[in-house]
Design an enzyme around this catalytic site. Sequence first.
Site, PDB file in Angstrom:
ATOM      1  NE  ARG A  20      -3.764  -1.772   2.389  1.00 17.49           N
ATOM      2  CZ  ARG A  20      -4.878  -1.491   3.047  1.00 17.49           C
ATOM      3  NH1 ARG A  20      -4.859  -0.617   4.039  1.00 17.49           N
ATOM      4  NH2 ARG A  20      -6.003  -2.060   2.727  1.00 17.49           N
ATOM      5  CB  CYS A  43     -18.497   1.504  -7.071  1.00 13.92           C
ATOM      6  SG  CYS A  43     -18.566   0.355  -5.691  1.00 13.92           S
ATOM      7  CG  HIS A 116     -22.620   2.459  -4.377  1.00 15.21           C
ATOM      8  ND1 HIS A 116     -21.359   2.039  -4.730  1.00 15.21           N
ATOM      9  CD2 HIS A 116     -22.451   3.666  -3.784  1.00 15.21           C
ATOM     10  CE1 HIS A 116     -20.475   2.946  -4.374  1.00 15.21           C
ATOM     11  NE2 HIS A 116     -21.105   3.952  -3.797  1.00 15.21           N
ATOM     12  CG  ASN A 156     -12.851   0.549   8.712  1.00 13.96           C
ATOM     13  OD1 ASN A 156     -12.924   0.217   9.890  1.00 13.96           O
ATOM     14  ND2 ASN A 156     -11.783   0.324   7.975  1.00 13.96           N
ATOM     15  CB  ALA A 163     -14.975   3.263   4.429  1.00 16.35           C
ATOM     16  CG  HIS A 169     -16.430  -2.627   2.208  1.00 15.55           C
ATOM     17  ND1 HIS A 169     -16.640  -1.292   1.915  1.00 15.55           N
ATOM     18  CD2 HIS A 169     -15.178  -2.687   2.734  1.00 15.55           C
ATOM     19  CE1 HIS A 169     -15.567  -0.594   2.223  1.00 15.55           C
ATOM     20  NE2 HIS A 169     -14.654  -1.408   2.738  1.00 15.55           N
ATOM     21  CB  CYS A 202     -21.731 -13.931  32.662  1.00 11.53           C
ATOM     22  SG  CYS A 202     -21.711 -15.014  31.222  1.00 11.53           S
ATOM     23  CD  GLU A 319      -8.107  11.618  23.589  1.00 10.48           C
ATOM     24  OE1 GLU A 319      -7.166  12.396  23.270  1.00 10.48           O
ATOM     25  OE2 GLU A 319      -9.271  12.003  23.784  1.00 10.48           O
TER      26      GLU A 319
HETATM   27 ZN   LIG Z   1     -20.817   0.234  -5.355  1.00  7.33          ZN
HETATM   28 ZN   LIG Z   2     -19.832 -14.918  29.925  1.00  8.96          ZN
END
Ligand SMILES: [Zn+2]
Ligand SMILES: [Zn+2]
Length: 341
Positions: A20, A43, A116, A156, A163, A169, A202, A319
């Site tokens: 990438r 797309c 889309h 995302n 995204a 997606h 739980c 953060e």
């Molecule tokens: Zn599309």
């Molecule tokens: Zn549990």
Amino acid sequence: MSELRKDLVSGRWVIIATERSKRPDDFRPAGGAARPPEAGAFCPFCEGNEAKTPPEVYSLGRNGTAPDTPGWRVRVVPNKFPALNRGTPPPKHSHGVFQWMEGIGVHEVIIENPDHEKELGDLPVPHIRDILCVFQQRIRAIEEDLHYQYVQLFKNKGKEAGASLSHPHSQIVATPIVPKRVKEEIYGADRLSKAYKECVFCRILREETAARERLVYENRVFSVIAPFASRFPFEMSVFPLRHSPFFTDLKDGELVALAETMKVILTRLKETISDPPYNLVLHQAPNPMLSYKTWPDIGRNYHWHFEIFPILTKVAGFEWGTGYYINPVPPETAAGFLRKG
Ligand SMILES: [Zn+2]
Ligand SMILES: [Zn+2]
Ligand SMILES: [Zn+2]
């Protein structure tokens, strides 16, 4: 080929994704590959454009139509620009104190529907159930390969959520190492389950459903809560009431109940805070073939769930520096809004 590199001090692994690879210019907000295509642009995920994605690995709803042609309801393809590539189990290498391994893993895209414009929450419940079912199938199929220790499913939605294509997606990235964040939950759950003599999730669920203050939605199978220490405004967690460490363990009727749950909370998110971008992540125990060896009590102590974070605030210096989050909307207030829908 990408690389996994370990940050020695924190124990965090980073994917250096050379496929990438971008030039500095590409990161300028005004243009380049970092910018998602505008509305109306071509797309590759739309029906009819199947030839523009890598060959599909799975599809649902085909009634005799050939792979990579129209006629599907849910379609799974390898990511065209994968963060990790499939391959044989990589050995760890080291140079001095530095540890790394080849970027072996799986990166798939689940195209949720041919249309889309129809987001996950806009689809009818049976279609959402189909998508959840495809999630299970792909996770199970990938986990057959033992060197994929953890399969992360996520979505995302929207540019601000990361995204790069607006067609609805989700994605799956399977890694050869259990991620640090997942391990933190497993170790925390182990420790607390010993202290409370039961699964801590739980226990939390029981207290939250009794108090109802932070309860957003419930049906006979699932509870959705705004977590007590929510990091983000309108953050939600979706928990199955039946204890299980694995999402893949959900039965048919439970999948329908989960589809109903998702439909309700995504619709409320859309209506309450005007269709925000969001991230949705699945947390479940690592590959079942390995989990029990490393964490013998994981079946009892870990409890799968989805986490949903609308992107309304920016993660900033404090953060990043501390791991503290500043959340301007108390979860009790958020739950109040989301309950009304
Ligand atoms: Zn599309
Ligand atoms: Zn549990
Ligand atoms: Zn979690």
